[in-house]
Design an enzyme around this catalytic site. Structure first.
Site, PDB file in Angstrom:
ATOM      1  CG  HIS A 277      29.169  69.012  76.042  1.00 33.31           C
ATOM      2  ND1 HIS A 277      29.998  69.956  76.585  1.00 33.31           N
ATOM      3  CD2 HIS A 277      28.656  68.314  77.085  1.00 33.31           C
ATOM      4  CE1 HIS A 277      29.988  69.845  77.909  1.00 33.31           C
ATOM      5  NE2 HIS A 277      29.194  68.852  78.243  1.00 33.31           N
TER       6      HIS A 277
ATOM      7  CB  SER B 288      32.888  71.695  81.216  1.00 29.13           C
ATOM      8  OG  SER B 288      32.020  71.306  80.190  1.00 29.13           O
TER       9      SER B 288
ATOM     10  CE  LYS C 151      27.947  70.466  88.430  1.00 28.66           C
ATOM     11  NZ  LYS C 151      27.933  69.884  87.099  1.00 28.66           N
TER      12      LYS C 151
ATOM     13  NE  ARG D 261      32.244  62.571  80.665  1.00 23.35           N
ATOM     14  CZ  ARG D 261      32.216  63.670  81.370  1.00 23.35           C
ATOM     15  NH1 ARG D 261      33.015  64.661  81.062  1.00 23.35           N
ATOM     16  NH2 ARG D 261      31.390  63.790  82.386  1.00 23.35           N
TER      17      ARG D 261
HETATM   18  P1  ADP Z   1      26.184  68.250  84.017  1.00 23.28           P
HETATM   19  O1  ADP Z   1      26.654  69.331  84.938  1.00 23.28           O
HETATM   20  O2  ADP Z   1      24.712  68.131  83.914  1.00 23.28           O
HETATM   21  O3  ADP Z   1      26.882  66.919  84.163  1.00 23.28           O
HETATM   22  P2  ADP Z   1      27.780  68.707  81.659  1.00 23.28           P
HETATM   23  O4  ADP Z   1      27.732  69.875  80.759  1.00 23.28           O
HETATM   24  O5  ADP Z   1      29.065  68.501  82.423  1.00 23.28           O
HETATM   25  O6  ADP Z   1      26.556  68.852  82.585  1.00 23.28           O
HETATM   26  O7  ADP Z   1      27.452  67.399  80.858  1.00 23.28           O
HETATM   27  C1  ADP Z   1      26.222  67.204  80.226  1.00 23.28           C
HETATM   28  C2  ADP Z   1      26.156  65.777  79.738  1.00 23.28           C
HETATM   29  O8  ADP Z   1      27.139  65.571  78.728  1.00 23.28           O
HETATM   30  C3  ADP Z   1      26.434  64.722  80.817  1.00 23.28           C
HETATM   31  O9  ADP Z   1      25.638  63.581  80.540  1.00 23.28           O
HETATM   32  C4  ADP Z   1      27.882  64.405  80.624  1.00 23.28           C
HETATM   33  O10 ADP Z   1      28.177  63.074  81.046  1.00 23.28           O
HETATM   34  C5  ADP Z   1      28.009  64.522  79.117  1.00 23.28           C
HETATM   35  N1  ADP Z   1      29.374  64.841  78.702  1.00 23.28           N
HETATM   36  C6  ADP Z   1      30.193  65.786  79.186  1.00 23.28           C
HETATM   37  N2  ADP Z   1      31.387  65.755  78.571  1.00 23.28           N
HETATM   38  C7  ADP Z   1      31.315  64.747  77.671  1.00 23.28           C
HETATM   39  C8  ADP Z   1      32.243  64.172  76.753  1.00 23.28           C
HETATM   40  N3  ADP Z   1      33.481  64.597  76.649  1.00 23.28           N
HETATM   41  N4  ADP Z   1      31.804  63.150  76.007  1.00 23.28           N
HETATM   42  C9  ADP Z   1      30.554  62.676  76.140  1.00 23.28           C
HETATM   43  N5  ADP Z   1      29.645  63.150  76.989  1.00 23.28           N
HETATM   44  C10 ADP Z   1      30.024  64.162  77.759  1.00 23.28           C
END
Ligand code: ADP
Length: 163
Positions: free
Chosen positions: A19, A130, A43, A92
């Site tokens: 992120h 995450s 979630k 990703r």
């Molecule tokens: P959500 O529950 O909305 O998917 P996340 O916090 O899991 O929220 O992710 C927010 C955004 O960041 C999403 O677009 C996700 O694809 C992206 N994201 C999560 N992890 C990574 C990573 N390691 N590299 C790039 N983008 C990521």
């Protein structure tokens, strides 16, 4: 042309180095970035909304044009209200694509001026999520390379019984 603002929404439960990588890439492209931490997550999050906001704030340099806010309700409504036309999402792997594509089209349906911009993190972070970080931390693995130091400390506190 006025200020170019973009919105980066997500759960950030917790924020990972993936992120953070996306945030720094986004501020190269836009004048200001709003990181919007989703409150009403279907979630059940491990961290409270306030903790997630604080972790993102603590993990960023303070000289960059980033605001970290709570997103309560629909992303499209928040974007409209704040006159933001760009949403940043991270891509990703192919596995992210289908869901992200659906969301982008739904958001555009709800807010026709809204464009979704996909950014890809540095290769090392393409396998990071995450969910995986929490799982590894829960099982006692070392996650310090994958999350900012403040998050690593919080995860250790939660999952190491004697700390
Ligand atoms: P959500 O529950 O909305 O998917 P996340 O916090 O899991 O929220 O992710 C927010 C955004 O960041 C999403 O677009 C996700 O694809 C992206 N994201 C999560 N992890 C990574 C990573 N390691 N590299 C790039 N983008 C990521």
């Amino acid at each position: 042309m006025g200020m170019r603002r973009a919105l980066y929404p997500g759960s950030f439960d917790p924020v990972t180095n993936g992120h953070i990588d996306v945030i720094y890439r986004a501020i190269e492209l836009f004048d200001e970035l709003i990181v919007a931490i989703a409150e009403n997550d279907s979630k059940t999050p491990l961290f409270s909304t306030e903790e997630r906001v604080e972790s993102v704030r603590k993990s960023l340099r303070n000289d960059i044009p980033v605001q970290v806010l709570i997103l309560d309700g629909l992303l499209a409504d928040f974007a409209k209200k704040n006159q933001i036309n760009v949403v940043i999402r991270g891509l990703r792997a192919v596995s992210d694509f289908e869901f992200e594509f659906q969301m982008a089209l739904m958001n555009r349906h709800l807010h026709p001026q809204l464009e979704t911009v996909f950014l890809t993190p540095q290769e090392d972070y393409t396998y990071l999520s995450s969910r995986l970080v929490k799982e590894v931390a829960r099982l006692g693995g070392d996650i310090s390379k994958f999350v900012p130091p403040a998050v690593a400390t919080k995860l250790k506190k939660i999952y190491t019984p004697c700390l």
